[in-house]
Design an enzyme around this catalytic site. Sequence first.
Site, PDB file in Angstrom:
ATOM      1  N   GLU A 116     -43.334 -15.795 -94.657  1.00 31.38           N
ATOM      2  CA  GLU A 116     -44.588 -16.512 -94.418  1.00 31.38           C
ATOM      3  C   GLU A 116     -44.336 -17.810 -93.659  1.00 31.38           C
ATOM      4  O   GLU A 116     -43.200 -18.261 -93.528  1.00 31.38           O
ATOM      5  CB  GLU A 116     -45.280 -16.789 -95.755  1.00 31.38           C
ATOM      6  CG  GLU A 116     -45.697 -15.519 -96.458  1.00 31.38           C
ATOM      7  CD  GLU A 116     -46.377 -15.743 -97.785  1.00 31.38           C
ATOM      8  OE1 GLU A 116     -46.900 -14.759 -98.325  1.00 31.38           O
ATOM      9  OE2 GLU A 116     -46.395 -16.878 -98.297  1.00 31.38           O
ATOM     10  N   GLU A 148     -42.418  -4.842 -93.436  1.00 31.43           N
ATOM     11  CA  GLU A 148     -42.275  -3.626 -92.632  1.00 31.43           C
ATOM     12  C   GLU A 148     -41.956  -3.978 -91.180  1.00 31.43           C
ATOM     13  O   GLU A 148     -41.071  -3.386 -90.554  1.00 31.43           O
ATOM     14  CB  GLU A 148     -43.563  -2.787 -92.685  1.00 31.43           C
ATOM     15  CG  GLU A 148     -43.955  -2.358 -94.088  1.00 31.43           C
ATOM     16  CD  GLU A 148     -44.873  -3.343 -94.822  1.00 31.43           C
ATOM     17  OE1 GLU A 148     -45.635  -2.882 -95.684  1.00 31.43           O
ATOM     18  OE2 GLU A 148     -44.835  -4.554 -94.540  1.00 31.43           O
TER      19      GLU A 148
END
Length: 160
Positions: free
Chosen positions: A54, A65
Site C-alpha cells: 500500500e 497478484e
Amino acid sequence: MSVSTWAISPPDKEKLISAAFEAKKFAYSRYSKFRVGAALLSTNGEVIKGANIENASYGGTICAERTALVKAVSEGITSFTALAVVTDVASALSPCGMCRQFIREFCAQTMPIYLVPADYYEKVQKGDINGGILETSIGELLPHSFGPEELELPRPGGQS
C-alpha cells in the site's frame, strides 16, 4: 459460465499455497490492515511470490497478484500453470477487478486459480481435505473478457 481448468500435482498445489501464506507475511498494509499474499507457479516449476504493497497515495497501491506477476514478467517469466491467493479472512476471496484484468493479460483462461481461506490449515487438520479452497480460473472470474488477442481482430473499413 463454467470453464474447466487443468490440474497441477498435489505437491505443486501445496507448495504454491504455502508460498502464498509466506508472501502474505511481507504485505505492507498499514492503511487497510488487509494483508494479501499471492504465489504463481511458472511452467518451469519456479514459484514467484507477491504481497500487497500500500501507499499513502492510495492509487499507488499494488495488489499481491499484480506484484507477483510484475516480478515474474520483469524477470522474463511469462508462462504460468497456477496461482494461489490468500488473505486474513476465513473464506476464499476473489482478486479485485484490476487484478483480474492483469491476470487475464498473462495467464491462460483455464489456468487454475486457488482462492485460499486464512484458516486453510486448520480446516485440513479437521478433515476438510479441500481446506475451503475455491478453485476457479480467470475464465470464470472474468467472463467475456478483453485480452491481447482482441487487438489483432480485423477492423471494418480497413482500419488497422
